[in-house]
Design a protein around this motif. Structure first.
Motif, PDB file in Angstrom:
ATOM      1  N   UNK A   1      11.639   2.862   3.786  1.00  0.00           N
ATOM      2  CA  UNK A   1      10.045   2.370   3.973  1.00  0.00           C
ATOM      3  C   UNK A   1       9.273   3.195   3.274  1.00  0.00           C
ATOM      4  N   UNK A   2       8.314   2.982   3.055  1.00  0.00           N
ATOM      5  CA  UNK A   2       7.214   3.489   2.281  1.00  0.00           C
ATOM      6  C   UNK A   2       6.685   4.666   3.172  1.00  0.00           C
ATOM      7  N   UNK A   3       6.345   5.859   2.725  1.00  0.00           N
ATOM      8  CA  UNK A   3       5.819   6.718   3.465  1.00  0.00           C
ATOM      9  C   UNK A   3       4.138   6.734   3.663  1.00  0.00           C
ATOM     10  N   UNK A   4       3.979   5.597   4.782  1.00  0.00           N
ATOM     11  CA  UNK A   4       2.756   5.254   4.775  1.00  0.00           C
ATOM     12  C   UNK A   4       1.687   6.517   5.241  1.00  0.00           C
ATOM     13  N   UNK A   5       2.150   7.516   5.864  1.00  0.00           N
ATOM     14  CA  UNK A   5       1.419   8.348   6.359  1.00  0.00           C
ATOM     15  C   UNK A   5       0.940   9.510   5.346  1.00  0.00           C
TER      16      UNK A   5
END
Length: 275
Positions: free
Chosen positions: A142-146
């Motif tokens: 997943x994209x590291x949205x944080x």
């Protein structure tokens, strides 16, 4: 350093599956665990046939919203970061538990766009994926949205899925959404039909309907999927857009059944020879 050739030969096929947020939520925008179980069940069955799956999974923002829906963070960007940071472990807890029920192991791989740049970052990503696959562990990316902001952001997880497919030399990319594929009109129109096959040079963008997304539903859409699918297919990785809520969707696509929309590359050289 992982021996890619040795790892690659352990299985017949590599399939990258991207599951969007709209596939895994109900009408109240809450994660539906039975849908995740259906996805894992298919991955487990493919594994028994020596076909490995790399899962690109959205859902962290929605999972975070489920427990922080009454927060008072006004900044949209910070709010999304917080949702993702809280939601990522919740999503992995779902997946870890379900995979465990099948006697399988999974691992989380978070990435930003920088990780796919040529050089050390890309080499590290390859070693990570090949190391996991060599041990029979299912990577869940997943994209590291944080921390992924501005230039380090993917367009959406469809782009991430495409980059992973290229990175690990996948045999197939499957983009799962909540409709049956690319339609020749508005999907809500009873006269519209799913376009079964699209070539990389075929214009179908005029059929794509725009939609207003709610917060947490992700950044992607059908137009993005078409663009990503064409780019991936142009690299000789057959790409499919299909309904992830359909029973055995992944299994049927891998087995060659006509499901969803298939996007494939046009070999101009071969066409010229035939002319």
């Amino acid at each position: 350093m992982i021996d890619i050739k040795q790892s690659r030969n352990r299985h017949k096929k590599r399939v990258v599956v991207k599951v969007g947020t709209n596939v895994m939520v109900n009408k109240d925008n809450r994660i539906v665990r039975p849908i995740l179980k259906k996805l894992v069940d298919q991955i487990a069955r493919l594994y028994e046939e020596d076909i490995i799956t790399i899962l690109i999974s959205s859902g962290s923002v929605i999972a975070g919203m489920e427990v922080l829906d009454d927060n008072d963070i006004e900044d949209i960007t910070i709010r999304r970061q917080v949702y993702s940071a809280v939601g990522q472990p919740r999503m992995m807890r779902h997946y870890y538990s379900i995979f465990h029920d099948y006697g399988m192991r999974c691992a989380q791989v978070l990435a930003t766009k920088r990780d796919f740049d040529e050089g050390k970052h890309r080499e590290n990503m390859i070693n990570c994926y090949e190391g996991l696959l060599s041990q029979g562990i299912v990577p869940i990316a997943n994209e590291d949205d944080a921390v992924s902001l501005s230039m380090s952001m993917f367009t959406d997880n469809d782009e991430l899925a495409s980059l992973v497919a290229e990175l690990i030399h996948a045999d197939m990319l499957i983009l799962l959404t909540d409709i049956d594929g690319v339609y020749d009109g508005n999907p809500a129109d009873k006269d519209s039909r799913v376009i079964k096959s699209v070539t990389t040079d075929q214009a179908v963008e005029q059929f794509i309907q725009s939609s207003n997304k709610k917060e947490g539903e992700g950044r992607g859409g059908m137009k993005s999927k078409i663009n990503v699918a064409k780019q991936t297919a142009a690299k000789n990785i057959p790409t499919f857009i299909a309904n992830g809520k359909r029973d055995d969707c992944i299994i049927d696509i891998v087995n060659g059944k006509e499901v969803g929309t298939r996007i494939h590359h046009v070999n101009n050289e071969m066409e010229n020879k035939d002319a």
